[in-house]
Design a protein around this motif. Structure first.
Motif, mmCIF file in Angstrom:
data_model
loop_
_atom_site.group_PDB
_atom_site.id
_atom_site.type_symbol
_atom_site.label_atom_id
_atom_site.label_comp_id
_atom_site.label_asym_id
_atom_site.label_seq_id
_atom_site.Cartn_x
_atom_site.Cartn_y
_atom_site.Cartn_z
ATOM 1 N N LYS A 126 -70.031 18.096 -102.439
ATOM 2 C CA LYS A 126 -69.847 17.697 -101.193
ATOM 3 C C LYS A 126 -68.397 17.936 -100.732
ATOM 4 N N LEU A 143 -69.265 18.906 -97.023
ATOM 5 C CA LEU A 143 -69.377 18.143 -95.917
ATOM 6 C C LEU A 143 -67.615 17.982 -95.888
ATOM 7 N N TYR A 144 -66.738 18.166 -96.752
ATOM 8 C CA TYR A 144 -65.418 18.270 -96.617
ATOM 9 C C TYR A 144 -64.483 18.905 -97.409
ATOM 10 N N PRO A 178 -65.868 21.880 -92.285
ATOM 11 C CA PRO A 178 -66.043 20.693 -93.011
ATOM 12 C C PRO A 178 -65.035 19.608 -92.314
ATOM 13 N N ALA A 223 -66.257 11.968 -100.932
ATOM 14 C CA ALA A 223 -67.421 11.751 -100.248
ATOM 15 C C ALA A 223 -67.825 10.770 -99.165
ATOM 16 N N GLU A 248 -67.862 10.637 -95.429
ATOM 17 C CA GLU A 248 -69.231 10.335 -94.883
ATOM 18 C C GLU A 248 -68.662 9.119 -93.711
ATOM 19 N N ALA A 286 -67.478 10.633 -90.834
ATOM 20 C CA ALA A 286 -68.502 11.261 -89.928
ATOM 21 C C ALA A 286 -69.271 10.287 -89.050
#
Length: 277
Positions: A130, A153-154, A176, A262, A266, A269
Motif C-alpha cells: 500500500k 495508497l501512500y 498518493p 497504511a 487510511e 484519507a
C-alpha cells in the motif's frame, strides 16, 4: 493540500507514531557502489540486518505490542525471503522500497524498472503493498504517477511537512498520500559508519535527545512522528535498547497512536473524504 493545523487522529489521539524499518540488507551497500558486491566485509553489515537485526527487532516489537512497517527492496525479498515471511507472520506491514536500492530518480526508465521489479518480487510472497519509500528520499515526480497507476495508497519519501497530505499529479488527478519523514528521525545519519565516508557514531543519549525533543514538539503540534530505522543499525544490541526506551518515552504521553503506514494513510484519507483536512 498541506495544512497547518493538528489532525483529528483516530480515538482522539493527539499524535500518530510510525515505527518504520528500511530492510535494505546488502542493497544498502551494493546500491551505492557495485564494487561492494565483491567485498564480504562490507556486505556483512547488511547481512547482519537480516540474520540478527530483523529477528531481534521483531522480538522486541512483540514484547512491546507495537506495530511497524518494513520497507523492503525486491532484492531483499528474494534473498532473505524467510525474514520477510517472519515480518508478515508477526502481523507487520511490508511496503515497497525499490528493487536494488540504487538512486535512479534522474533516469525515468530505470526508475520505472526498479519500481516494477520490486513490485513483482513483493507479489511473489503475497504482498500487494500500500505504500512506497524511495531509497534516501530520491524520487522523481514521475514516480508518483507510477505509484498511483499501481494502486498504491501512500508515499513516504518527502520531507516537506509534519503531517500527511495528498499529492496532485500533473494531470490534476489525485496521487498518493504523502507521509513525510526527516533525516533527524533517521538512524543512519547518527549511527551508520562506512570506511568510504567515515562519520561519527553517536551515543544512545545523543540520538535519544534528538528524537525525544522532536517527538515532544510534533506531539504538541498534533502531527505525525515517522521514525526511520534500519535493521543493520537499530538491530544492534544497544540500539534495540534505545528503541525500547524511545517507545516507553512516547507512551508516557497521553493519547499517542502507534500505527502502520497504511493505517495512518487510511485514517487521513477518511478525514479527507469528510472534508476535515
Amino acid at each position: 493540500m498541506k495544512h497547518d493545523k493538528s489532525i483529528a487522529w483516530p480515538g482522539g489521539a493527539k499524535c500518530a507514531v510510525m515505527l518504520t524499518f528500511d530492510f535494505d540488507a546488502e542493497t544498502l551497500w551494493t546500491g551505492r557502489d557495485a564494487r561492494n558486491k565483491q567485498r564480504p566485509g562490507v556486505l556483512s553489515q547488511g547481512r547482519y540486518g537480516a540474520t540478527v537485526g530483523v529477528p531481534k527487532i521483531l522480538e522486541m516489537l512483540s514484547e512491546e505490542e507495537a506495530p511497524a512497517t518494513f520497507f523492503v527492496p525486491g532484492w531483499t525479498v528474494e534473498n532473505h525471503t524467510d525474514k520477510v515471511e517472519m515480518i508478515l507472520k508477526e502481523g507487520h506491514e511490508v511496503g515497497h522500497h525499490s528493487y536494488s536500492h540504487i538512486w535512479v530518480s534522474d533516469d525515468p526508465a530505470a526508475e520505472a524498472e526498479e519500481f516494477e521489479k520490486g513490485l513483482a518480487s513483493l507479489e511473489k510472497v503475497g504482498v500487494k503493498p500500500k505504500g512506497f519509500r524511495s531509497p534516501a528520499g530520491e524520487v522523481s515526480s514521475g514516480l508518483l504517477t507510477t505509484q498511483a497507476k499501481a494502486g498504491l495508497l501512500y508515499d513516504t519519501s518527502l520531507m516537506d511537512d509534519i503531517n500527511p497530505y495528498r499529492h496532485i499529479l500533473p494531470d490534476g488527478s489525485k496521487g498518493p498520500i504523502e507521509l513525510p519523514w526527516h533525516w533527524s528521525l533517521d538512524d543512519a545519519p547518527f549511527a551508520l559508519f562506512s570506511i568510504a565516508s567515515p562519520r561519527p557514531i553517536f551515543t544512545n543519549s545523543h540520538i535519544l535527545e534528538v528524537w525525544k525533543e522532536e517527538f515532544r514538539e510534533i506531539y504538541r503540534w498534533g502531527g505525525l512522528f515517522d521514525l526511520v530505522m534500519h535493521p543493520q543499525i537499530t538491530g544492534r544490541p544497544s540500539r534495540i535498547a534505545l528503541l525500547r526506551e524511545m517507545i516507553a518515552f512516547m507512551r508516557s504521553f497521553p493519547d499517542v497512536w502507534f500505527a502502520t503506514g497504511a493505517e495512518v494513510a487510511e485514517a487521513w484519507a477518511a478525514l479527507e473524504a469528510e472534508g476535515k483536512v
